[in-house]
Design a protein around this motif. Structure first.
Motif, short mmCIF file in Angstrom:
data_model
loop_
_atom_site.label_atom_id
_atom_site.label_comp_id
_atom_site.label_asym_id
_atom_site.label_seq_id
_atom_site.Cartn_x
_atom_site.Cartn_y
_atom_site.Cartn_z
N LEU A 64 -16.30 21.64 -47.79
CA LEU A 64 -16.01 20.28 -47.31
C LEU A 64 -15.94 20.26 -45.79
O LEU A 64 -16.40 19.32 -45.15
N GLN A 65 -15.34 21.27 -45.22
CA GLN A 65 -15.22 21.36 -43.77
C GLN A 65 -16.61 21.41 -43.15
O GLN A 65 -16.91 20.70 -42.21
N LEU A 77 -10.66 19.22 -54.82
CA LEU A 77 -10.97 19.18 -53.38
C LEU A 77 -10.02 20.06 -52.55
O LEU A 77 -10.26 20.30 -51.38
N GLU A 83 -15.81 8.55 -50.35
CA GLU A 83 -16.88 8.49 -51.36
C GLU A 83 -16.80 9.65 -52.31
O GLU A 83 -17.09 9.52 -53.51
N LEU A 84 -16.43 10.79 -51.78
CA LEU A 84 -16.31 11.98 -52.61
C LEU A 84 -15.22 11.76 -53.66
O LEU A 84 -15.41 12.04 -54.85
N ALA A 118 -17.44 9.58 -35.37
CA ALA A 118 -17.38 10.85 -36.11
C ALA A 118 -16.20 10.83 -37.09
O ALA A 118 -16.33 11.21 -38.25
N ALA A 150 -23.91 13.01 -48.03
CA ALA A 150 -23.10 14.23 -48.09
C ALA A 150 -22.22 14.22 -49.34
O ALA A 150 -22.05 15.26 -50.00
N ALA A 151 -21.66 13.05 -49.67
CA ALA A 151 -20.80 12.96 -50.85
C ALA A 151 -21.60 13.25 -52.12
O ALA A 151 -21.15 14.00 -52.98
N VAL A 193 -21.46 15.62 -41.17
CA VAL A 193 -21.31 14.16 -41.27
C VAL A 193 -20.80 13.62 -39.94
O VAL A 193 -21.31 12.63 -39.42
N TRP A 230 -15.22 8.27 -44.44
CA TRP A 230 -16.02 7.68 -45.51
C TRP A 230 -16.59 8.74 -46.43
O TRP A 230 -16.75 8.51 -47.64
N PHE A 231 -16.94 9.88 -45.85
CA PHE A 231 -17.42 10.99 -46.66
C PHE A 231 -16.37 11.36 -47.70
O PHE A 231 -16.65 11.45 -48.90
N MET A 232 -15.12 11.55 -47.26
CA MET A 232 -14.05 11.92 -48.18
C MET A 232 -13.77 10.80 -49.18
O MET A 232 -13.54 11.05 -50.36
N LEU A 245 -20.24 20.52 -56.79
CA LEU A 245 -19.00 20.71 -57.56
C LEU A 245 -19.31 20.93 -59.04
O LEU A 245 -18.62 21.67 -59.72
N ALA A 284 -17.01 8.55 -39.98
CA ALA A 284 -17.97 9.14 -40.91
C ALA A 284 -17.27 10.16 -41.82
O ALA A 284 -17.48 10.18 -43.04
N ARG A 285 -16.40 10.98 -41.24
CA ARG A 285 -15.63 11.94 -42.02
C ARG A 285 -14.78 11.22 -43.07
O ARG A 285 -14.71 11.61 -44.23
N LEU A 308 -15.70 11.59 -57.71
CA LEU A 308 -15.00 12.43 -58.69
C LEU A 308 -14.34 11.57 -59.76
O LEU A 308 -14.41 11.86 -60.95
N MET A 347 -22.25 16.95 -52.28
CA MET A 347 -21.04 17.70 -52.61
C MET A 347 -20.71 17.56 -54.11
O MET A 347 -20.31 18.53 -54.75
N LEU A 348 -20.88 16.35 -54.63
CA LEU A 348 -20.60 16.13 -56.05
C LEU A 348 -21.52 16.97 -56.93
O LEU A 348 -21.10 17.53 -57.94
N LEU A 400 -19.58 20.52 -44.49
CA LEU A 400 -20.31 19.27 -44.68
C LEU A 400 -19.70 18.16 -43.83
O LEU A 400 -20.43 17.33 -43.26
N GLY A 401 -18.37 18.14 -43.74
CA GLY A 401 -17.69 17.14 -42.93
C GLY A 401 -18.12 17.22 -41.46
O GLY A 401 -18.28 16.19 -40.80
N ASP A 402 -18.32 18.43 -40.97
CA ASP A 402 -18.77 18.60 -39.59
C ASP A 402 -20.17 18.02 -39.40
O ASP A 402 -20.46 17.37 -38.39
#
Lengths: 323, 323
Positions: free
Chosen positions: A293-294, A284, B275-276, B265, A310-311, A300, B271-273, A318, B268-269, B280, A314-315, A296-298
């Motif tokens: 990530l940036q 990451l 879960e990612l 916002a 989104a996760a 989200v 939780w996205f990270m 990857l 959400a960011r 992994l 992204m997986l 997709l994070g935006d």
């Protein structure tokens, strides 16, 4: 590489320093060479002693006196520091050399401070691998020193054969200043500054902690009487030999009863998994992944995509990207 | 799927239950359908209220009374539980239905307990996604309830718009029983059982906590006067409407000042990270990987391979294995 390994196993200090610099490097080609080096180290063992104590207990003076006493017995001593705060402030090389002036000039001693540009996880790996290098270089005792900030003590305990807590003489009320978790990790509590006017207070502190330790812990890895509390004085040298005798007695007992090797095996397994997890998550931090990530994070954050969606996306990506 | 989505957005309770069961499933094909469903939810919003309180403060009675009061105003209320301990003990479905008897029969209310076979991380995702499903189903208020065990409170705060702490009347000394970190998360402290003989104690507790709150926190997301402490009685209903008025006032103020959306916002960011990262690391739980890890772990424990070397080797292999 073969030359570095050869010099290192002969006990050459400059080779040891160079090897440590190599394992501290984050460059991919350096890391490859470091891994090759680590794969070829001889299976020598030192006694790994974790040492914790908050500022003001006289930790540097203790290490200076204790380390010097060990070298006087002909033992080779390495001192490593795990200090994430000094890592953040840019290293404490000068600090370590000046605060242990005698020991740093002693040919039987080797002192290596926390490197700069390191995070706690990085410091852990670097220290563990440096311990191995010191063992390969023929050091008999490796002291792993840490400041009293919760997490770093656990890290040090997880890479030590024995864990020692250094305390200052204090009234009974201050007993609670030491966190229960740290007390529970200690095999030996040394109350420093047991000299002059402070001697009676130090003796009382020893008694207080001895009582507390008896209540706190009884483990299969402990022989009768451990964990112990003892008085020492780094200034006069009183109690240092006795402390060393206690450490050896504990280590010998654990070796005889199989706990010593079992503990190292469990530690190695633990660090293997910790590094593996860190390695997976390092994906990451790669530049191309970060950019993605940036973006997709935006989305989200804007509520356009659910975090779980989104996760999952992204997986999937990857897996496709070269890692 | 289209039918499920349609029924769900119409507010059909059985469709909502089925959708939740879908997102709770760990089967890969269910997860794919869940992700598709989550991607197509309408952007409706409920007020997400986190509610924490240790056993004995009357949390169930409070939710029963507070939820009923909200439905009497025509609002639709969903109650979700984040309770890892009940998850471990195999779910608390019966418990939830019996401890909120009136509310569970109320057509405007929907109660869903913590699912069994879930860990804290899994409970977090399930609850966040269930919140979204409840919003899509047209619920106006989602109460996310948790027991007072440290980590679960942080999880709930991280998925709520407001965080409420429910306390029992108690003497001043017991103030310290609430962990500082949890106090700092609270937007509103409600002292329950403010009725009968306990009324004076409850009032004193409110005053104590109001003082503590003023010392603890001043954030940009708080209007003047918040965080607040108030007395309520689930038994008599006293203070419930006032508590709801405070919650709305806080939410409105945050909406007007942009904090409400900014908070969602950021959540959400986060939780996205989270879960990612979990995704992994999930690689390590796959059967073929586990077998390999066991084998390598044994070599590491035996001292045949250094932890860092084994980790590097495993990471290389993971790249080659289909994930």
């Amino acid at each position: 590489m073969t030359e570095l390994l050869e010099q290192l196993t002969k006990g050459d200090r400059r080779a040891l320093s160079r090897a440590i610099t190599l394992i501290e490097s984050t460059r991919a080609d350096h890391r490859e060479r470091a891994i090759s080096l680590l794969s070829h180290l001889p299976p020598r063992q030192a006694l790994r002693i974790g040492l914790s104590g908050t500022p003001g207990v006289g930790k540097s003076t203790f290490i200076e006196a204790f380390g010097t006493m060990l070298t006087e017995q002909g033992l080779r001593v390495a001192v490593l520091a795990v200090d994430p705060s000094s890592a953040r402030s840019g290293g404490s090389i000068l600090g370590d050399k000046t605060r242990m002036e005698t020991l740093s000039r002693n040919p039987l001693a080797f002192i290596r401070p926390t490197p700069s540009n390191a995070q706690l996880g990085g410091v852990a790996r670097r220290t563990r691998e440096t311990i191995r290098l010191c063992e390969a270089a023929g050091y008999d005792v490796v002291l792993i020193e840490t400041v009293g900030v919760g997490q770093s003590e656990t890290l040090v305990a997880e890479m030590s054969d024995l864990f020692t807590l250094l305390l200052a003489p204090a009234g009974g009320d201050e007993l609670q200043g030491v966190k229960r978790g740290i007390m529970e990790m200690a095999d030996l509590i040394l109350v420093n500054k047991a000299d002059g006017d402070l001697l009676p207070t130090a003796r009382r502190t020893v008694a207080d902690y001895a009582g507390a330790l008896r209540l706190l812990r009884k483990r299969a890895q402990d022989p009768e009487g451990f964990p112990k509390a003892k008085a020492v004085s780094a200034a006069t040298g009183d109690g240092l030999k006795e402390a060393w005798a206690e450490m050896r007695a504990l280590a010998d007992w654990r070796r005889e009863h199989g706990h010593f090797e079992a503990n190292r095996a469990a530690q190695a397994r633990h660090w293997f998994m910790a590094e593996l997890r860190a390695g997976l998550l390092a994906r990451l931090d790669e530049p191309d992944v970060r950019a993605e990530l940036q973006r997709l994070g935006d989305e989200v954050a804007a509520g356009d995509v659910a975090p779980g969606v989104a996760a999952a996306r992204m997986l999937d990506r990857l897996k496709g990207m070269s890692g």
